[in-house]
Motif scaffolding. Structure first.
Motif, PDB file in Angstrom:
ATOM      1  N   CYS A 438       9.048  64.999  84.844  1.00  0.00           N
ATOM      2  CA  CYS A 438       8.721  64.504  86.182  1.00  0.00           C
ATOM      3  C   CYS A 438       7.289  64.874  86.579  1.00  0.00           C
ATOM      4  O   CYS A 438       6.838  66.006  86.343  1.00  0.00           O
ATOM      5  CB  CYS A 438       9.699  65.089  87.201  1.00  0.00           C
ATOM      6  N   GLU A 439       6.590  63.921  87.173  1.00  0.00           N
ATOM      7  CA  GLU A 439       5.284  64.213  87.746  1.00  0.00           C
ATOM      8  C   GLU A 439       5.486  64.959  89.063  1.00  0.00           C
ATOM      9  O   GLU A 439       6.188  64.459  89.951  1.00  0.00           O
ATOM     10  CB  GLU A 439       4.502  62.927  87.990  1.00  0.00           C
ATOM     11  N   PRO A 453       7.194  59.734  82.827  1.00  0.00           N
ATOM     12  CA  PRO A 453       6.294  59.069  81.870  1.00  0.00           C
ATOM     13  C   PRO A 453       6.731  57.636  81.589  1.00  0.00           C
ATOM     14  O   PRO A 453       7.915  57.351  81.405  1.00  0.00           O
ATOM     15  CB  PRO A 453       6.407  59.945  80.621  1.00  0.00           C
ATOM     16  N   ALA A 454       5.778  56.737  81.572  1.00  0.00           N
ATOM     17  CA  ALA A 454       6.067  55.313  81.382  1.00  0.00           C
ATOM     18  C   ALA A 454       6.167  54.994  79.903  1.00  0.00           C
ATOM     19  O   ALA A 454       5.211  54.551  79.266  1.00  0.00           O
ATOM     20  CB  ALA A 454       4.991  54.469  82.039  1.00  0.00           C
ATOM     21  N   THR A 455       7.344  55.227  79.324  1.00  0.00           N
ATOM     22  CA  THR A 455       7.586  54.906  77.915  1.00  0.00           C
ATOM     23  C   THR A 455       8.853  54.072  77.820  1.00  0.00           C
ATOM     24  O   THR A 455       9.784  54.238  78.609  1.00  0.00           O
ATOM     25  CB  THR A 455       7.760  56.191  77.082  1.00  0.00           C
ATOM     26  N   ASP A 461      11.739  51.292  81.920  1.00  0.00           N
ATOM     27  CA  ASP A 461      10.651  50.704  81.150  1.00  0.00           C
ATOM     28  C   ASP A 461       9.317  50.847  81.876  1.00  0.00           C
ATOM     29  O   ASP A 461       8.290  50.426  81.370  1.00  0.00           O
ATOM     30  CB  ASP A 461      10.931  49.232  80.823  1.00  0.00           C
ATOM     31  N   ARG A 462       9.322  51.396  83.079  1.00  0.00           N
ATOM     32  CA  ARG A 462       8.109  51.808  83.767  1.00  0.00           C
ATOM     33  C   ARG A 462       8.377  53.180  84.356  1.00  0.00           C
ATOM     34  O   ARG A 462       9.517  53.602  84.512  1.00  0.00           O
ATOM     35  CB  ARG A 462       7.733  50.804  84.868  1.00  0.00           C
ATOM     36  N   GLY A 463       7.348  53.884  84.742  1.00  0.00           N
ATOM     37  CA  GLY A 463       7.504  55.276  85.141  1.00  0.00           C
ATOM     38  C   GLY A 463       8.364  55.502  86.359  1.00  0.00           C
ATOM     39  O   GLY A 463       8.896  56.591  86.541  1.00  0.00           O
ATOM     40  N   ASN A 464       8.522  54.494  87.230  1.00  0.00           N
ATOM     41  CA  ASN A 464       9.349  54.684  88.426  1.00  0.00           C
ATOM     42  C   ASN A 464      10.443  53.638  88.556  1.00  0.00           C
ATOM     43  O   ASN A 464      11.121  53.583  89.567  1.00  0.00           O
ATOM     44  CB  ASN A 464       8.478  54.677  89.691  1.00  0.00           C
TER      45      ASN A 464
END
Length: 499
Positions: A438-439, A453-455, A461-464
């Motif tokens: 988590c950021e 993380p956007a992986t 499939d996106r960070g959020n």
């Protein structure tokens, strides 16, 4: 139905005022966040009909300025209807219209703080129509300002084919041996000139009551003291105390049976009574602004209650006041009561108004109307200090596997940080949405989006933009931070079963 200017109901916004949202926690403290009051009132008595005596002093008001404050988007100003209950007028002008001496006054403001009192020209006072008094009862004592009844609520209103824009609720008396009193409704196209409906749809009910619109169930809600409850207490030999009963309606004519939903219990002081409750649909629940009366000292303050179904109510935050009385000697040191309207949004805060008085209940003194603010959604917070606190939510269920969701927080981490972890129902962290992934969220935010993380992966499939194939829980890690609420789109809470 009302044409509302702002609605706080938001089904995917979860207020941490609801204790059932938290399955477990450690290292955090639950706190009620009181409304931060301005020190001086914003509407105060200045005229004889507001309680100013011949010597210029205000010592005769028996209630604070109970009232309603609404923002009118068409006129771009705030409008206030407030009651003055002057002991002198009560004695002089009441007969033959009951024992009450309430007069409803009107004020306007561009900002909710600086108010003007325009001439309404509807009620004769001391031989003049140059006053801000408003007439609700068509049969009120002619030639006097003692209208004899108390207007508790004003709502925006619109009905097909009608020019009316406002509806008000009124407890009133009638020359009828079978139904001498009750709650009725008044209608107005401009908020100043009113028509009263007779007979009252809620016979014998009242007198203090809260009246609101529920945008979720598309019905009106009214809370008061139940006449039938009093009869049952007599039959059962129980001491009667003020309590909260509720009824609902779609058309203001046909109402459900009155149901008692909240009474004092063993956790309340022995002299406590539930004087009044105004209901606000807010976030995922309903908030009740619960006016508490303590009979020994005859003082009142306001606590918070919460319900998800309008029947089962929690008393929030160990019953600490959300609106506190002022310090000894202040203008609101004995009696404070919020006005009957939802709070008004001001950026990241909400503005409230309240009546206050410096003498005990029903004792003559100085009364006025004040204002204060509270953080948006900030009724209750979970707070952690230097040592990390952990909060685990109840499970949330997707409507179908891999449904998308976002996690958004209302959090003050100005001097710390908050991290979020997604777990399965057994508390095991899910891959790539752990605390380590988590950021960190830092700073003060009412709507902070949680990012990982956007992986590519099964969960997002996106960070959020998150997707889960199973029931999940959220785990919050707080350090020097306060968490007030969170949003979780699409997913539904799995509420704990009550015994």
């Amino acid at each position: 139905m009302p044409n509302l200017t702002h609605v706080w109901a938001e089904p995917d916004l979860y207020l941490l005022a609801d204790e059932d949202l938290v399955a477990s926690c450690e290292g955090v403290t639950r706190k009620v966040c009181p409304i931060q009051k301005e020190p001086e009132p914003v509407i105060f008595p200045e005229k004889p009909w507001e309680g100013v005596g011949p010597d210029g002093r205000v010592t005769s008001l028996q209630d604070p300025f109970y009232g309603t404050v609404l923002y009118d988007p068409e006129r771009r100003l705030f409008r206030c209807w407030y009651n003055a209950y002057d002991r002198f007028q009560n004695r002089v002008c009441a007969p033959p219209h009951g024992s009450q001496g309430y007069s409803c006054c009107y004020a306007e403001s561009p900002d909710g703080i600086h108010w003007e009192k325009p001439v309404v020209g509807e009620v004769l006072h001391d031989g003049s129509l140059e006053n801000n008094l408003v007439r609700f009862r068509e049969d009120a004592a002619d030639g006097t300002s003692s209208l004899g009844e108390q207007v508790w609520n004003v709502l925006p209103y619109s009905s097909p084919g009608s020019e009316d824009r406002f509806v008000a609720s009124l407890y009133t008396h009638y020359s009828d041996p079978l139904f001498p009193s009750g709650i009725t409704f008044c209608y107005s196209p401009d908020g100043l000139r009113w028509r009263m409906r007779y007979p009252p749809p809620l016979m014998l009910e009242g007198d203090c009551h809260g009246f609101a619109w529920d945008p979720l169930q598309r019905c009106y809600i009214l809370t008061t003291r139940s006449h039938q409850h009093m009869n049952l207490c007599r039959r059962w030999g129980r001491p009667w105390k003020r309590h909260i009963a509720m009824t609902r309606s779609r058309d203001l004519i046909h109402w459900t049976a009155m149901e008692t939903v909240l009474e004092v219990d063993e956790r309340d002081p022995e002299d406590a009574q539930l004087y009044l409750m105004y209901v606000i649909p807010y976030g995922h629940a309903y908030l009740g602004e619960l006016l508490m009366f303590y009979a020994h000292e005859m003082v009142l303050d306001t606590q918070l209650a919460l319900s998800r179904d309008l029947r089962s109510w929690q008393r929030v935050g160990d019953r600490r006041p959300i609106l506190e009385r002022g310090e000894e000697g202040s203008w609101d040191c004995r009696h404070v009561a919020l006005t009957h309207n939802p709070p008004h949004p001001e950026g990241g805060r909400m503005r409230f108004w309240f009546g206050g008085k410096n003498t005990p209940h029903y004792q003559a003194g100085y009364g006025a109307l004040g204002t204060g603010t509270l953080r948006r959604d900030g009724f209750v917070c979970l707070e952690a200090g230097e040592e990390e606190g952990i909060v685990n939510t109840i499970p949330f269920r997707p409507p179908r596997p891999n449904s998308a969701c976002w996690i958004i927080l209302n959090v003050d981490a100005s001097e710390g940080e908050v991290l979020v972890e997604v777990t399965d129902v057994d508390g095991h962290p899910l891959d790539r949405v752990t605390k380590a992934d988590c950021e960190p969220i830092r700073g003060d935010h009412t709507r902070a989006l949680v990012n990982f993380p956007a992986t590519p992966g099964n969960f997002f499939d996106r960070g959020n933009f998150l997707r889960f194939a199973q029931d999940i829980r959220l785990r919050f890690y707080l350090r020097n931070a306060r968490l007030y609420a969170f949003k979780l789109s699409n997913y539904s809470p799995v509420w704990p079963q009550k015994d």
